[in-house]
Enzyme design. Structure first.
Site, PDB file in Angstrom:
ATOM      1  N   GLU A  25      29.100 -18.903 -16.877  1.00  0.00           N
ATOM      2  CA  GLU A  25      28.923 -18.454 -17.712  1.00  0.00           C
ATOM      3  C   GLU A  25      29.900 -17.250 -16.787  1.00  0.00           C
ATOM      4  OE1 GLU A  25      26.117 -15.171 -18.342  1.00  0.00           O
ATOM      5  OE2 GLU A  25      24.057 -16.681 -17.970  1.00  0.00           O
ATOM      6  N   VAL A 106      26.048 -17.523 -23.004  1.00  0.00           N
ATOM      7  CA  VAL A 106      25.367 -18.986 -22.365  1.00  0.00           C
ATOM      8  C   VAL A 106      25.961 -19.930 -24.008  1.00  0.00           C
ATOM      9  CG1 VAL A 106      23.101 -20.362 -23.025  1.00  0.00           C
ATOM     10  CG2 VAL A 106      23.100 -18.045 -21.766  1.00  0.00           C
ATOM     11  N   LYS A 159      14.350 -15.686 -20.250  1.00  0.00           N
ATOM     12  CA  LYS A 159      14.245 -15.041 -19.792  1.00  0.00           C
ATOM     13  C   LYS A 159      12.803 -14.441 -20.872  1.00  0.00           C
ATOM     14  CE  LYS A 159      19.033 -13.406 -19.639  1.00  0.00           C
ATOM     15  NZ  LYS A 159      19.005 -14.571 -20.703  1.00  0.00           N
TER      16      LYS A 159
END
Length: 309
Positions: A25, A106, A159
């Site tokens: 990414e 993403v 995350k």
């Protein structure tokens, strides 16, 4: 499609030869790290992938073109440019039509990787269901993309600023397997463990590649999360990170920071509260994911060649 997509020479040659390619990414470059660490890390990650026998394809949208593989100059540009749009699924048509620049999240990277027939994608951590989402409805587009795009996402888990339990519930509803790479516990980005378990533990790149092939061979659409823990030497203390994240979330709430601005703010605040240790951890986990992702991509490419023979 050809009028919107452009391959770098390195990626074009790899496609011709049937070499393993790993998608990367670009949001981590433009929005995730400060300059010059962002560009240096991007180059180092690409070099790790090459050293493993695969070809890196960093993805971005530049001047209205989906670039599959970036030149050194393009990486440098992304690392310093201002006004680059953080691009998810909803943003891609606007950026293409207006010939603007976009750094792919993403979700957007998964879309572009599938367009380019790249089955393995390496990132830091996936987005997910944000805390208090039952009120805000703040759920990352990454999860919906995992439900529909045939791409394996190698990451250090979700995350840690997210509601990891609800993120797992969402992925279960969408039928997305969450694999633990040599771990039973779902890693939480900066930490090797969380209170949550993965669906299945895989021990090797071969085992992971075989699972991907089986899934897609029988027509089960959608991605796979390959959760790879941060190296022990670089991991942060779980209870310390929980406390720091609570502080960062409280400050974001007080300032009314929501939506696509929330994650960059929270990661920046965590970096500040950890005195830069979180950035060091972030770089370490991305590099570690590159090692594992390249191995999986190479094994998956070999499975395809065996089948062709």
């Amino acid at each position: 499609m050809e009028s919107y997509v452009e391959f770098s020479e390195e990626v074009r040659e790899a496609r011709k030869k049937g070499q393993a390619i790993v998608a990367l990414e670009s949001t981590i470059i433009s929005h995730g790290m400060p300059y010059p660490q962002n560009v240096r890390t991007a180059r180092e990650v690409e070099d790790i992938i090459r050293s493993k026998g695969a070809v890196p394809a960093t993805i971005a949208i530049l001047n209205g073109k989906i670039k599959i593989g970036l030149s050194q100059e393009e990486l440098e540009y992304l690392g310093q440019a201002t006004g680059v749009i953080k691009a998810s699924r909803r943003d891609i048509p606007y950026i293409l039509a207006s010939r603007k620049d976009g750094a792919t999240t993403v979700a957007a990277t998964m879309i572009c990787a599938e367009i380019a027939d790249i089955p393995v994608f390496v990132t830091g951590g996936i987005g997910g269901v944000h805390r208090n989402a039952e009120v805000t409805m703040d759920i990352s587009a990454d999860l919906e993309e995992l439900a529909v795009s045939n791409v394996a996402v190698v990451c250090a888990g979700a995350k840690s600023i997210l509601d990891i339990g609800l993120t797992l519930e969402y992925l279960e509803t969408k039928g997305v397997p969450v694999l633990g790479y040599q771990t039973d516990s779902l890693p939480a980005f900066y930490t090797r463990t969380s209170p949550y378990s993965v669906n299945y533990k895989v021990e090797s790149a071969e085992e992971t590649a075989a699972l991907l092939k089986a899934k897609w061979d029988i027509g089960l659409k959608g991605g796979v999360v390959v959760a790879n823990p941060i190296p022990e030497a670089d991991a942060m203390n779980e209870s310390e990170m929980t406390s720091i994240i609570e502080r960062a979330l409280k400050e974001a709430d007080e300032q009314g920071i929501k939506g696509k601005e929330a994650t960059p703010f929270l990661l920046g605040k965590v970096k500040e509260l950890t005195h830069g240790r979180s950035l060091k951890a972030n770089i370490a986990l991305v590099k570690n994911n590159a090692h594992v992702g390249a191995d999986i991509a190479v094994r998956f490419a070999r499975l395809g060649k065996v089948e062709a023979n």
